[in-house]
Design a protein around this motif. Structure first.
Motif, short mmCIF file in Angstrom:
data_model
loop_
_atom_site.label_atom_id
_atom_site.label_comp_id
_atom_site.label_asym_id
_atom_site.label_seq_id
_atom_site.Cartn_x
_atom_site.Cartn_y
_atom_site.Cartn_z
N VAL A 11 35.77 38.15 0.71
CA VAL A 11 35.57 36.94 1.49
C VAL A 11 36.88 36.17 1.52
N ALA A 12 37.31 35.75 2.72
CA ALA A 12 38.52 34.95 2.86
C ALA A 12 38.22 33.51 2.51
N GLU A 13 39.09 32.93 1.67
CA GLU A 13 38.90 31.54 1.24
C GLU A 13 40.25 30.95 0.87
N ASP A 14 40.65 29.90 1.61
CA ASP A 14 41.94 29.25 1.36
C ASP A 14 43.09 30.25 1.42
N ASN A 15 43.08 31.05 2.48
CA ASN A 15 44.13 32.05 2.70
C ASN A 15 44.20 33.10 1.58
N LYS A 16 43.10 33.18 0.81
CA LYS A 16 43.03 34.20 -0.24
C LYS A 16 41.71 34.93 -0.09
N TYR A 17 41.61 36.05 -0.77
CA TYR A 17 40.38 36.81 -0.74
C TYR A 17 39.72 36.78 -2.12
N ARG A 18 38.41 36.68 -2.09
CA ARG A 18 37.65 36.74 -3.33
C ARG A 18 36.45 37.66 -3.13
N ASN A 19 35.87 38.12 -4.25
CA ASN A 19 34.67 38.94 -4.18
C ASN A 19 33.44 38.04 -4.05
N SER A 20 32.48 38.48 -3.25
CA SER A 20 31.33 37.62 -2.93
C SER A 20 30.22 37.68 -3.97
N SER A 21 30.22 38.66 -4.87
CA SER A 21 29.23 38.73 -5.93
C SER A 21 29.86 38.31 -7.25
N ILE A 22 29.19 37.42 -7.96
CA ILE A 22 29.70 36.94 -9.25
C ILE A 22 28.57 37.00 -10.27
N LEU A 23 28.82 37.63 -11.41
CA LEU A 23 27.84 37.70 -12.49
C LEU A 23 28.49 37.26 -13.78
N GLN A 24 27.76 36.46 -14.54
CA GLN A 24 28.26 35.97 -15.82
C GLN A 24 27.13 36.00 -16.84
N ALA A 25 27.38 36.62 -18.00
CA ALA A 25 26.34 36.72 -19.04
C ALA A 25 26.94 36.45 -20.41
N LYS A 26 26.17 35.75 -21.24
CA LYS A 26 26.59 35.55 -22.63
C LYS A 26 26.20 36.75 -23.49
N GLY A 27 25.45 37.66 -22.90
CA GLY A 27 25.09 38.89 -23.59
C GLY A 27 25.72 40.09 -22.90
N ASN A 28 24.90 41.11 -22.60
CA ASN A 28 25.38 42.32 -21.94
C ASN A 28 25.08 42.28 -20.45
N ILE A 29 25.82 43.10 -19.69
CA ILE A 29 25.52 43.32 -18.28
C ILE A 29 25.33 44.82 -18.08
N ASN A 30 24.20 45.19 -17.45
CA ASN A 30 23.89 46.59 -17.20
C ASN A 30 23.51 46.77 -15.74
N ALA A 31 24.05 47.82 -15.13
CA ALA A 31 23.72 48.09 -13.73
C ALA A 31 24.06 49.54 -13.41
N GLN A 32 23.57 49.99 -12.23
CA GLN A 32 23.88 51.35 -11.80
C GLN A 32 25.31 51.44 -11.27
N PHE A 33 25.70 50.46 -10.44
CA PHE A 33 27.05 50.48 -9.87
C PHE A 33 27.49 49.06 -9.56
#
Length: 568
Positions: free
Chosen positions: A348-370
């Motif tokens: 995603v373009a933002e302030d002439n920069k690009y960032r990723n549109s999905s954000i995840l934050q956990a105080k424990g573990n993060i598990n996913a397929q991909f």
């Protein structure tokens, strides 16, 4: 012809050879003496070195003395015996049996050295020798019989050895532990039931999420005492009893009235395994998070049966379980995040920069397929089953990319930045397309620097306040006694500021130890390959891969990045 006789005087073990030279017969020689010994019943005796040569010399000397005596008349010569000589030429040596014990007296070994024509060992005599060496228990009869029989066929001087007795090792007791009586949904979501069409059976997953009030959650299994053993000397070898474990009440759980070693749910909700308990958190269950549901913020755990859709936000104070996918959304959890499928984002373009549109934050573990086009942050570990693509991963613990049940990771990481405070295990790092992939092991160094800067900033603020506090305190000291409460408040504020100042500095100083500990344990394992275009940074060192490498291990050794191939 000469006369050669062999005898055992007084049934001794010394073999006596007597050689008599007969007048008119061929002279005795060493070859005839050796032949007489080898063809005798004593041929297995141990021959004394040079004994026959010395005896032959004596025989020849006796013959010479006889020829030199010319003064004797014929009658005297006839009466005189033929010249002869005798000497001990060999000895009978008994076989020997030596017993040796292991340092812990848990085994005994015998060595039988074959003798030379002497006594052979018998089973009974070996048993007597074992008893003389205090070996009385654990004797292996088959080994004893076989070893004695084989020793009889040995040539003199050869030896055979065998373990002849074996103690029984004690079996240490098992440690106490907690037996969980309900499944942990976070673990279950990583292995959901698949239908024949490849979809996930969410009903099957849902059955494991809830527990009702009164449901047994876990019970304490006590340690066992173990089983005592013995050594070959017959001494008892005591077993070490297992270590006790403890079970505690947690949020949403309490001890059963009937069983003081069991905890039960005292509310409806979602169970979560802890090291010494099971917690039950309030649970929000929802089909999907989209525009119809709005953003969700919940004090407890959240179970989304379906998807978290584009542009949505979900936060929970505890665990978050998602049965579908996360698409360009923000997920924040005070515990773990488990996603049955995957995380999809976009640039995603933002302030002439690009960032990723999905954000995840956990105080424990993060598990996913991909994971693709996402920024993910975890205080503990991250486990991704298939791949991480064009993402940013910051993790305090370990990263595993591959099937969870396998010993070796087989997933892929490419076009991404990974900053790790722990270990990294992947299948393939980088891609053939040349997409840049960077691995940074400076998590703790950066984290400590952030803490130090924050501590410095707060310290400056506090130091600026201190003169004012001291001035107030000085003023209060000159006032009447009725100002005592005000003075107490000022002193209390002063103490709080000084404690905070010390706490801030202590925080980053303590974390500094994590830097050296991490460097000592640092490890990146790529079980399949590292592709060209991968950069690895550790401390002030950087290594850029200019070609493809097969299975590779990266460590920090002698203040430098060490790269070596591994055999899979």
């Amino acid at each position: 012809m000469c006369d050669i006789t062999l005898s055992l005087p007084n049934e001794d073990k010394d073999l006596l050879m007597t050689v008599t030279q007969v007048e008119g017969q061929p002279k005795v020689n060493l070859k005839k003496m050796q032949k007489a010994f080898k063809s005798s019943p004593y041929s297995t005796f141990l021959l004394i070195e040079d004994s026959m040569e010395s005896l032959l010399t004596e025989v020849n000397k006796a013959k010479t003395d006889e020829n030199d005596d010319k003064s004797e008349d014929d009658e005297t010569k006839e009466k005189k015996e033929a010249p002869s000589a005798s000497a001990i030429i060999a000895n009978a040596i008994d076989s020997t049996v030596t017993v040796s014990l292991s340092p812990d007296n848990m085994s005994a070994t015998i060595e039988i050295k074959a003798g030379y024509g002497g006594l052979q060992p018998k089973e009974s005599s070996v048993l007597d020798i074992l008893k003389e060496n205090n070996v009385i228990k654990g004797i292996i009869k088959d080994n004893l019989v076989n070893t004695v029989q084989q020793s009889i066929r040995l040539k003199g001087g050869k030896s055979i050895s065998a373990e002849i007795a074996l103690g029984n090792k004690s079996v240490n007791g098992k440690n106490g532990y907690i037996k969980y009586l309900v499944a942990d949904p976070i673990e279950r979501v990583l292995r959901p039931k698949l239908l024949e069409n490849g979809n996930v059976d969410m009903h099957e997953l849902g059955d494991l999420v809830h527990v009702k009030k009164g449901k047994p959650l876990a019970k304490l299994i006590p340690p066992t005492a173990g089983i005592a053993g013995f050594n070959v000397l017959g001494d008892i070898v005591e077993a070490t009893p297992g270590e006790p474990y403890s079970i505690k009440e947690a949020e949403g759980s309490s001890f059963s009235n009937e069983h003081n070693n069991m905890i039960i749910a005292n509310t409806d909700g979602m169970p979560k395994h802890l090291d010494d308990s099971v917690a039950v958190h309030k649970l929000l269950e929802i089909e999907n998070i989209d525009v119809s549901s709005g953003n969700i913020r919940f004090d407890g755990s959240v179970f989304v049966k379906g998807n978290v859709c584009e542009g949505m936000e979900l936060s929970a104070s505890e665990d978050i379980i998602i049965g579908g996918i996360v698409e360009s959304a923000m997920i924040v959890a005070g515990g773990n995040i488990a996603i049955t499928q995957g995380i999809i984002g976009k640039k995603v373009a933002e302030d002439n920069k690009y960032r990723n549109s999905s954000i995840l934050q956990a105080k424990g573990n993060i598990n996913a397929q991909f994971v693709q086009y996402a920024d993910i942050f975890a205080k503990n570990n991250i486990n991704i089953i298939q791949y991480i693509s064009h993402s940013q991963v910051i993790i305090q613990g370990n990263l595993w990319v591959g099937k969870i049940e396998d010993d070796k990771a087989d997933g892929k990481v490419f076009g991404s930045l990974v900053q790790s405070g722990g270990l990294i295990h992947v299948g393939t790092l980088g891609s053939t397309s040349g997409a840049k992939t960077k691995v940074d092991f400076n998590y703790w160094a950066n984290h400590v620097e952030e803490l130090r800067i924050k501590a410095d900033e707060e310290s400056i603020k506090i130091m600026r306040r201190l003169p004012k506090i001291y001035k107030l305190l000085s003023s209060a000291n000159t006032q009447a006694d009725d100002k005592t409460p005000q003075k107490d408040r000022i002193i209390k504020a002063l103490k709080q500021h000084l404690i905070l100042l010390g706490t801030l500095n202590q925080a980053w100083l303590e974390k500094q130890e994590n830097i050296s500990e991490h460097l000592a344990k640092l490890e990146l394992l790529a079980y399949k390959a590292i592709r060209s275009g991968v950069d690895v940074s550790v401390s002030s060192k950087n290594f850029a891969f200019k070609r493809d490498y097969e299975a590779t291990k990266i460590q920090w050794l002698e203040n430098d990045i060490n790269i070596e191939s591994i055999v899979i």
